[in-house]
Scaffold this motif. Structure first.
Motif, PDB file in Angstrom:
ATOM      1  N   THR A 119      31.058 -29.705  -6.668  1.00  0.00           N
ATOM      2  CA  THR A 119      30.865 -28.279  -6.953  1.00  0.00           C
ATOM      3  C   THR A 119      29.847 -28.086  -8.073  1.00  0.00           C
ATOM      4  OG1 THR A 119      33.128 -27.752  -6.280  1.00  0.00           O
ATOM      5  CG2 THR A 119      32.001 -26.151  -7.688  1.00  0.00           C
ATOM      6  N   ALA A 120      29.945 -28.904  -9.126  1.00  0.00           N
ATOM      7  CA  ALA A 120      29.016 -28.822 -10.252  1.00  0.00           C
ATOM      8  C   ALA A 120      27.596 -29.168  -9.820  1.00  0.00           C
ATOM      9  CB  ALA A 120      29.467 -29.756 -11.375  1.00  0.00           C
ATOM     10  N   LEU A 121      27.467 -30.171  -8.954  1.00  0.00           N
ATOM     11  CA  LEU A 121      26.142 -30.524  -8.434  1.00  0.00           C
ATOM     12  C   LEU A 121      25.551 -29.378  -7.624  1.00  0.00           C
ATOM     13  CD1 LEU A 121      26.639 -34.228  -7.274  1.00  0.00           C
ATOM     14  CD2 LEU A 121      25.085 -33.422  -9.055  1.00  0.00           C
ATOM     15  N   GLY A 122      26.388 -28.753  -6.810  1.00  0.00           N
ATOM     16  CA  GLY A 122      25.929 -27.606  -6.023  1.00  0.00           C
ATOM     17  C   GLY A 122      25.446 -26.474  -6.913  1.00  0.00           C
ATOM     18  N   GLN A 123      26.159 -26.220  -8.010  1.00  0.00           N
ATOM     19  CA  GLN A 123      25.745 -25.169  -8.942  1.00  0.00           C
ATOM     20  C   GLN A 123      24.419 -25.515  -9.606  1.00  0.00           C
ATOM     21  OE1 GLN A 123      29.274 -25.295 -11.354  1.00  0.00           O
ATOM     22  NE2 GLN A 123      30.264 -23.597 -10.287  1.00  0.00           N
ATOM     23  N   THR A 124      24.260 -26.783  -9.958  1.00  0.00           N
ATOM     24  CA  THR A 124      23.003 -27.214 -10.579  1.00  0.00           C
ATOM     25  C   THR A 124      21.833 -27.054  -9.625  1.00  0.00           C
ATOM     26  OG1 THR A 124      24.088 -28.793 -12.070  1.00  0.00           O
ATOM     27  CG2 THR A 124      21.774 -29.184 -11.577  1.00  0.00           C
ATOM     28  N   PHE A 125      22.000 -27.507  -8.378  1.00  0.00           N
ATOM     29  CA  PHE A 125      20.922 -27.395  -7.396  1.00  0.00           C
ATOM     30  C   PHE A 125      20.602 -25.926  -7.097  1.00  0.00           C
ATOM     31  CE2 PHE A 125      22.324 -31.764  -5.803  1.00  0.00           C
ATOM     32  CZ  PHE A 125      21.361 -32.400  -6.580  1.00  0.00           C
ATOM     33  N   TYR A 126      21.628 -25.092  -7.071  1.00  0.00           N
ATOM     34  CA  TYR A 126      21.431 -23.661  -6.854  1.00  0.00           C
ATOM     35  C   TYR A 126      20.564 -23.067  -7.963  1.00  0.00           C
ATOM     36  CZ  TYR A 126      22.661 -18.665  -6.732  1.00  0.00           C
ATOM     37  OH  TYR A 126      22.620 -17.291  -6.704  1.00  0.00           O
ATOM     38  N   MET A 127      20.911 -23.391  -9.212  1.00  0.00           N
ATOM     39  CA  MET A 127      20.118 -22.892 -10.341  1.00  0.00           C
ATOM     40  C   MET A 127      18.685 -23.420 -10.296  1.00  0.00           C
ATOM     41  SD  MET A 127      22.729 -22.943 -13.625  1.00  0.00           S
ATOM     42  CE  MET A 127      23.468 -24.545 -13.306  1.00  0.00           C
ATOM     43  N   MET A 128      18.544 -24.703  -9.992  1.00  0.00           N
ATOM     44  CA  MET A 128      17.224 -25.319  -9.991  1.00  0.00           C
ATOM     45  C   MET A 128      16.332 -24.765  -8.893  1.00  0.00           C
ATOM     46  SD  MET A 128      16.907 -27.561 -12.438  1.00  0.00           S
ATOM     47  CE  MET A 128      15.588 -28.596 -11.831  1.00  0.00           C
ATOM     48  N   ILE A 129      16.876 -24.620  -7.690  1.00  0.00           N
ATOM     49  CA  ILE A 129      16.063 -24.151  -6.561  1.00  0.00           C
ATOM     50  C   ILE A 129      15.533 -22.746  -6.809  1.00  0.00           C
ATOM     51  CG2 ILE A 129      16.164 -23.443  -4.134  1.00  0.00           C
ATOM     52  CD1 ILE A 129      18.072 -25.817  -3.671  1.00  0.00           C
ATOM     53  N   ILE A 130      16.400 -21.842  -7.253  1.00  0.00           N
ATOM     54  CA  ILE A 130      15.960 -20.469  -7.500  1.00  0.00           C
ATOM     55  C   ILE A 130      15.004 -20.410  -8.679  1.00  0.00           C
ATOM     56  CG2 ILE A 130      16.699 -18.139  -8.125  1.00  0.00           C
ATOM     57  CD1 ILE A 130      19.247 -18.580  -6.628  1.00  0.00           C
ATOM     58  N   THR A 131      15.339 -21.113  -9.760  1.00  0.00           N
ATOM     59  CA  THR A 131      14.478 -21.097 -10.948  1.00  0.00           C
ATOM     60  C   THR A 131      13.090 -21.623 -10.647  1.00  0.00           C
ATOM     61  OG1 THR A 131      16.369 -21.376 -12.440  1.00  0.00           O
ATOM     62  CG2 THR A 131      14.204 -21.969 -13.291  1.00  0.00           C
ATOM     63  N   LEU A 132      13.008 -22.751  -9.964  1.00  0.00           N
ATOM     64  CA  LEU A 132      11.706 -23.346  -9.658  1.00  0.00           C
ATOM     65  C   LEU A 132      10.921 -22.494  -8.668  1.00  0.00           C
ATOM     66  CD1 LEU A 132      12.667 -27.126  -9.445  1.00  0.00           C
ATOM     67  CD2 LEU A 132      11.545 -25.915 -11.314  1.00  0.00           C
ATOM     68  N   SER A 133      11.626 -21.875  -7.723  1.00  0.00           N
ATOM     69  CA  SER A 133      10.944 -20.999  -6.762  1.00  0.00           C
ATOM     70  C   SER A 133      10.294 -19.817  -7.471  1.00  0.00           C
ATOM     71  CB  SER A 133      11.937 -20.503  -5.708  1.00  0.00           C
ATOM     72  OG  SER A 133      12.471 -21.577  -4.961  1.00  0.00           O
ATOM     73  N   VAL A 134      11.041 -19.201  -8.389  1.00  0.00           N
ATOM     74  CA  VAL A 134      10.502 -18.072  -9.159  1.00  0.00           C
ATOM     75  C   VAL A 134       9.362 -18.542 -10.057  1.00  0.00           C
ATOM     76  CG1 VAL A 134      11.021 -16.337 -10.914  1.00  0.00           C
ATOM     77  CG2 VAL A 134      12.664 -16.786  -9.087  1.00  0.00           C
ATOM     78  N   ALA A 135       9.534 -19.711 -10.693  1.00  0.00           N
ATOM     79  CA  ALA A 135       8.500 -20.238 -11.580  1.00  0.00           C
ATOM     80  C   ALA A 135       7.195 -20.482 -10.838  1.00  0.00           C
ATOM     81  CB  ALA A 135       8.987 -21.530 -12.239  1.00  0.00           C
ATOM     82  N   VAL A 136       7.290 -21.045  -9.644  1.00  0.00           N
ATOM     83  CA  VAL A 136       6.096 -21.320  -8.845  1.00  0.00           C
ATOM     84  C   VAL A 136       5.466 -20.017  -8.351  1.00  0.00           C
ATOM     85  CG1 VAL A 136       5.241 -22.349  -6.705  1.00  0.00           C
ATOM     86  CG2 VAL A 136       6.833 -23.628  -8.162  1.00  0.00           C
ATOM     87  N   ALA A 137       6.310 -19.098  -7.858  1.00  0.00           N
ATOM     88  CA  ALA A 137       5.810 -17.845  -7.286  1.00  0.00           C
ATOM     89  C   ALA A 137       5.125 -16.965  -8.320  1.00  0.00           C
ATOM     90  CB  ALA A 137       6.962 -17.083  -6.625  1.00  0.00           C
ATOM     91  N   VAL A 138       5.633 -16.957  -9.544  1.00  0.00           N
ATOM     92  CA  VAL A 138       5.061 -16.102 -10.588  1.00  0.00           C
ATOM     93  C   VAL A 138       4.164 -16.887 -11.537  1.00  0.00           C
ATOM     94  CG1 VAL A 138       5.585 -14.492 -12.465  1.00  0.00           C
ATOM     95  CG2 VAL A 138       7.097 -14.613 -10.463  1.00  0.00           C
TER      96      VAL A 138
END
Length: 221
Positions: free
Chosen positions: A14-33
């Protein structure tokens, strides 16, 4: 040790899933903007393609201001903004807001520095052949700097994996928060050690993947 780790394995997943969730969205926004923002900084910096020193100074100052905030302070300072954006200041999704705000200027700066490494002669050659700004960006800058951009993404991925450990302060969870809860609060050193090993493995996978991408995209290799 193994028995204890197996007992909490569902929580680790569950903790790994939360980490990957945070990372995927954060990196997507970082790249897009961050990518267009970093490109803009390169384009308008003094002596560049479309030099605009005053505008550059303003954007550069804002980026430096955001980057100067320690993440923990930023996380707390923008709680009202986080609540406005996602409707809550607690939880995994809430942590994504400060993570993204912190990641955007970091990635933008990395993009600017990467584009600065592109041979100025190549850009001038494109300008002499009548290429407009858009063509210079897409056909020259991004093409020449693609391995550097992949390396920048690798760097920010590893950095913000560590930033995500602060998520526990607002109930965001994640593998780092899991390690702190079991290793610090419960004194279960064996579980914390296993969790740290998992984090190291994730970092190694990120770095190896990034290195592979850099080698494939680098025209000089």
């Amino acid at each position: 040790m193994l028995d204890n780790v197996i007992a909490v394995w569902p929580e680790i997943l569950t903790a790994l899933g939360q980490t990957f969730y945070m990372m995927i969205i954060t990196l997507s926004v970082a790249v897009a903007v961050g990518t267009p923002l970093g490109t803009l900084l390169y384009i308008i910096r003094p002596g560049s393609v479309n030099s605009a020193p005053k505008l550059y100074a303003v954007i550069d100052g804002i980026i430096n201001l955001i980057r100067s905030f320690p993440f923990l302070i930023l996380l707390i300072a923008i709680i009202p903004f986080t609540r406005f954006i996602v409707g809550t200041a607690i939880g995994t999704t809430a942590v994504v807001v400060p993570l993204a705000i912190s990641a955007i200027p970091e990635f933008a700066r990395l993009i600017e520095l990467t584009l600065l490494e592109v041979n100025r002669g190549v850009v001038e050659a494109a300008e002499s052949m009548g290429a407009n700004t858009r063509q210079i960006i897409w056909k020259v800058l991004y093409s020449e700097a693609r391995s550097g951009i992949a390396n920048a993404l690798t760097i920010i991925s590893v950095s913000f994996l560590s930033f995500s450990t602060v998520a526990g302060l607002v109930g965001g969870g994640g593998i780092g928060d899991f390690a702190i809860r079991y290793g610090y609060y419960r004194y279960q050193v064996d579980i914390m050690a296993a969790t740290v090993i998992l984090i190291i493995i994730i970092v190694q996978i990120l770095q190896m993947t990034g290195n592979f991408a850099v080698r494939k995209l680098n025209k000089r290799l």
